[in-house]
Design an enzyme around this catalytic site. Structure first.
Site, PDB file in Angstrom:
ATOM      1  N   GLY A 183       0.823  -1.198   0.000  1.00  0.00           N
ATOM      2  CA  GLY A 183       0.000   0.000   0.000  1.00  0.00           C
ATOM      3  C   GLY A 183       0.857   1.248   0.000  1.00  0.00           C
ATOM      4  N   PRO A 184       0.226   2.411  -0.151  1.00  0.00           N
ATOM      5  CG  PRO A 184      -1.300   3.938  -0.942  1.00  0.00           C
ATOM      6  CD  PRO A 184      -1.215   2.597  -0.331  1.00  0.00           C
ATOM      7  N   PRO A 185       2.609   4.880   1.170  1.00  0.00           N
ATOM      8  CG  PRO A 185       4.498   6.069   0.536  1.00  0.00           C
ATOM      9  CD  PRO A 185       3.181   5.600   0.021  1.00  0.00           C
ATOM     10  N   GLY A 186       2.524   5.439   4.708  1.00  0.00           N
ATOM     11  CA  GLY A 186       1.773   6.049   5.792  1.00  0.00           C
ATOM     12  C   GLY A 186       0.397   5.486   6.055  1.00  0.00           C
ATOM     13  CB  VAL A 187      -1.850   3.116   4.442  1.00  0.00           C
ATOM     14  CG1 VAL A 187      -2.046   4.148   3.360  1.00  0.00           C
ATOM     15  CG2 VAL A 187      -0.947   1.985   3.961  1.00  0.00           C
ATOM     16  N   GLY A 188      -0.149   2.504   7.505  1.00  0.00           N
ATOM     17  CA  GLY A 188      -0.143   1.663   8.700  1.00  0.00           C
ATOM     18  C   GLY A 188       0.322   0.247   8.495  1.00  0.00           C
ATOM     19  CE  LYS A 189       3.498  -0.171   3.320  1.00  0.00           C
ATOM     20  NZ  LYS A 189       3.087   1.243   3.293  1.00  0.00           N
ATOM     21  CB  THR A 190       5.608  -0.602   9.905  1.00  0.00           C
ATOM     22  OG1 THR A 190       6.243  -0.527   8.621  1.00  0.00           O
ATOM     23  CG2 THR A 190       6.610  -1.103  10.927  1.00  0.00           C
TER      24      THR A 190
ATOM     25  CB  SER B 245      -9.831   4.304 -16.062  1.00  0.00           C
ATOM     26  OG  SER B 245      -8.994   5.388 -15.704  1.00  0.00           O
TER      27      SER B 245
ATOM     28  CE  LYS C  46     -10.229   5.310 -11.615  1.00  0.00           C
ATOM     29  NZ  LYS C  46     -10.412   4.464 -12.818  1.00  0.00           N
TER      30      LYS C  46
END
Length: 816
Positions: free
Chosen positions: A368-375, A691, A734
């Protein structure tokens, strides 16, 4: 003394219960009786007659006498008589008994009136199936082997003379079986043999085994004695070596303080560490090398560090923590807002671990993108499992020795990050996060991604080999979690070993709730502020999140909140906390500057050739305007706005479909002499993807027909040359962007309908969604009903007005 004979087999006789022993016929011995039920049996036997008869019968192993049932006793015992009863110095009862002959119990019962067991049965006489010479030969063999055993045990000659007095094989086998160190089942088996010949041969076999066992023990004892003498000599030499080291100033460098304050040498620590046998052997071998070297030897430091690593690693399995799914769910909810699908996936994974603790689990990959809480999700999983958390950042790693370690032959050799992390955790079943796995490099030192193939393969990592450790180490108990921002740079073999869990960016509403519940309290605490000193309203939080940050995660949002609170901290210090600071929009603008991250909003007016499209970006969704213009020319199309190859192809497909559909409708329109120009604003930003296909097609149709498209209508979808509308990705982002921009209606492929399940209810309630399969349905929905000559087949799409055959009305409606 004449042996009493039992004639009444219906008579119940008191029964003494034996535990862990068997009494053989013609054997006399004293028995200490402490249990009440045993004392009652002896007293009952004395009361019943002058012969003082009772039955000695053995209780089966593993049964408590207080819980015994008749089936818990062996059926064959011995009929005995009491010769005398005495008390010892402690006042305990000792019965001197003599076993008479074998006895088979036909019925056993507990007599409540006397508080003891009783049995009735019949004698089991010996079967004398030996002739004279055979009995003499067998008896001689039994005596010879018994004498050998007694000699090996250094028994006195008196015991040997006692053996010579026996002239009956039956009596000798009873005595030998009584004294042989056999397990209970073996002794009972001998007791139940009625044949004197079979019993004698069985005892002879056991005596031979006992003789050989004593020989082996004596040989081992001699070797042990020899080794002990050698160890004694070594101890003296070591004391001398210790004295030499004291003179050289090297003594004490290898001593450490134990848990109870005692001083331990390296050898003590190795022996107390309970290492696996092969690991302990390697460690002791290295220790021997180390002890023969002086402190000035360069290799001694390498060996010492190696031994310290072996002692620091958790080689033995730990008890697994109980997995509580409700507690795990509560921890995930407390640590993270939203991410419901991800949390559900994690809880399901934990449920499998609870049901099958030894299952070789899959390795999770959070993308996922940076800062979404993966770690932080990895930290929450560790907390839910009650395990240690270890993190290793792999960003920029270009050498496989970072994973596998260096060989000890190199100067400055170190173990790899995996073994080093396990060493820090001191637990074998840690939660290990491999951060930024998509940013692994590849240099002259090898490919670290290839080294990770063994680490992340449940079928191989139980014998992971680190070059520095140079011994297999079991990683199968480690819960590995990898994180990445993109899958594109992860090699396919490595990606195949992991279960991908996709984390999408947060919506504006989710960012607001995260800021309110997590970020603001955290920053308030870090800045030493309280609610009595500062007030930051929900509107201000929304303003910061929407107007000053443009990201998928919340890192920048946290930095912006921290920046605002730093200004507040200064005011609180200057006023000594006497005035409560209320943050206003002007304060935010003063600290963070002018808003530079405004989102596109739906236009209030519409004109032919302009259609609103939807785009996905790494930081969320956005709307974009497809603008088109036509002019005299040679039938070409020009594309501007920094469009990528795929988006350019979509524009060409759109123009081909426009020519195909509208050439028959507008016989007077000359496409061969008309050029088209398609532009997408924000020209400095690269744009690509399929798209926007239906959006470009609709913009060109609007331009040719001269009919404007509703500015509150947006669309997304890929088109093909057949006119089919294909599904696209990023629907959730979107739709949220469309809702934020004020869009009221959205057109998309029917196959994207299922993607709307992820949308917040607030978005669904305020928007209308229309699903199509092809461009015919698209044109009808956007421009209304059109009859020939404009289309070959009439299509009706309520609620548009049906003009029937009124072609002039149609022309007026579409502006022709």
């Amino acid at each position: 003394m004449k042996t009493p004979i039992l004639t009444n087999i219906e008579q119940f006789i008191p029964t003494l219960v034996l535990k862990n022993t068997v009494l053989f016929p013609n054997v006399a011995l004293p028995v200490l009786i402490s249990k009440t039920v045993g004392l009652n049996a002896i007293h009952r036997a004395v009361e019943m007659g002058k012969d003082k008869l009772f039955i000695a019968i053995t209780l089966k192993e593993g049964v408590q006498i207080e819980r015994a049932t008749p089936s818990d006793f062996y059926s064959v015992g011995t009929l005995c008589t009491i010769e005398r009863i005495e008390k010892n110095d402690k006042g305990e009862t000792i019965a001197f008994i003599k076993a008479l002959y074998r006895f088979r119990a036909l019925q056993i019962q507990f007599e409540e009136a006397f508080g003891t067991w009783a049995a009735r049965g019949e004698p089991v006489p010996d079967i004398m199936d030996l002739d004279g010479p055979t009995e003499v030969a067998l008896l001689r063999s039994l005596k010879d082997i018994s004498v050998e055993i007694l000699t090996s045990l250094n028994a006195s000659s008196e015991f040997k003379r006692t053996l010579d007095q026996f002239d009956s094989a039956a009596d000798f086998t009873n005595l030998a079986a009584q004294n042989l160190p056999l397990i209970l089942e073996k002794k009972q088996e001998i007791l139940e043999i009625a044949s004197v010949k079979a019993r004698a041969l069985k005892v002879l076999e056991l005596l031979v085994e006992q003789r050989e066992m004593i020989k082996v023990n004596n040989e081992m004892g001699a070797k042990i004695s020899e080794k002990t003498s050698k160890a004694y000599r070594e101890a003296i030499l070591r004391e001398q070596l210790k004295a030499i080291k004291e003179e050289l100033g090297e003594e004490g460098s290898d001593l450490t303080v134990g848990a109870e304050g005692e001083k331990l040498t390296l050898k003590d620590r190795i022996l107390q560490a309970k290492l696996p046998k092969d690991v302990e052997k390697t460690a002791l071998d290295q220790l021997n090398r180390y002890e023969t070297m002086g402190a000035q030897n360069a290799e001694s430091h390498v060996i010492r560090n190696y031994l310290e690593l072996i002692l620091a690693l958790p080689w033995n399995d730990v008890e697994p923590h109980e997995i509580n799914l409700d507690a795990a769910q509560a921890i995930l909810d407390a640590d993270h807002f939203g991410l419901e699908k991800i949390k559900k996936h994690i809880v399901q994974h934990l449920a499998v671990m609870k049901l099958s603790p030894n299952k070789k689990g899959s390795i999770l990959l959070f993308v996922g993108p940076p800062g979404v809480g993966k770690t932080s999700l990895g930290q929450s999983i560790a907390k839910a499992l009650g395990r240690k958390f270890v993190r290793a950042s792999l960003g920029g790693v270009r050498d496989d020795s970072e994973i596998r370690g260096h060989r000890r032959t190199y100067i400055g050799a170190m173990p790899g990050r995996i073994i080093e992390g396990i060493k820090r955790a001191k637990e074998k079943n840690t939660v290990f996060v491999l951060d930024e796995i998509d940013k692994l490099g590849k240099g002259y030192g090898g490919d670290p991604a290839a080294a990770l193939l063994e680490v992340l393969d449940p079928e191989q990592n139980s014998t992971f080999m680190d070059h520095y450790l140079d011994m297999p180490f079991d990683l199968s108990k480690v819960f590995f979690i990898a994180t990445a921002n993109s899958l594109d740079t992860i090699p396919a073999p490595l990606l195949d070993r992991m279960e991908v869990v996709q984390l999408n960016g947060y919506t504006s509403e989710e960012k607001f709730h995260i800021a309110k519940q997590f970020l603001l309290p955290k920053q308030m605490k870090e800045h030493g502020l309280t609610d009595e000193q500062v007030h930051l309203s929900d509107d201000i939080l929304k303003m910061i999140a929407d107007e000053y940050t443009r990201e998928a995660g919340v890192r920048d949002l946290q930095r912006k909140i921290a920046k605002v609170l730093r200004t507040v901290s200064e005011k609180v210090v200057r006023t000594e906390g006497k005035v409560k600071v209320d943050i206003t929009p002007d304060d935010v603008e003063e600290v963070l500057g002018l808003n530079k991250n405004s989102y596109e909003l739906a236009q209030t007016t519409s004109s032919p050739g302009v259609v609103t499209g939807l785009a996905w970006t790494p930081v969320g969704g956005d709307i974009l305007f497809i603008e088109s213009l036509m002019m005299p020319g040679t039938g070409k199309i020009q594309l501007t706005g920094k469009l990528g190859e795929v988006m350019s192809e979509s524009a060409h497909i759109g123009l081909s479909l426009v020519r195909s559909k509208l050439s028959t409708m507008l016989p007077g329109f000359n496409f061969a002499k008309t050029d088209f120009h398609v532009h997408v604003p924000s020209g400095s930003i690269p744009k690509d993807g399929p798209s926007a296909g239906i959006t470009i097609f609709t913009a060109l149709c609007s331009l040719v027909l001269g009919k404007a498209v509703d500015s509150k209508l947006a669309m997304t979808g890929e088109i093909t040359l057949r006119g089919a509308v294909m599904p696209v990705g990023g629907i959730k982002e979107k739709m949220i962007a469309a809702h934020r921009a004020g869009i009221k209606r959205v057109v998309m492929s029917k196959k994207n309908e299922r993607d709307l399940r992820e949308l917040p209810d607030s978005v669904k309630k305020e928007m209308e969604f229309h699903f199509i399969d092809n461009i015919n349905e698209l044109l009808v929905y956007v421009f209304g009903q059109i009859h020939p000559p404009y289309f070959s087949d009439p299509i009706l799409a309520p609620p548009y007005k049906d003009y029937g055959e009124d072609f002039d009305g149609i022309k007026n409606e579409i502006g022709l």
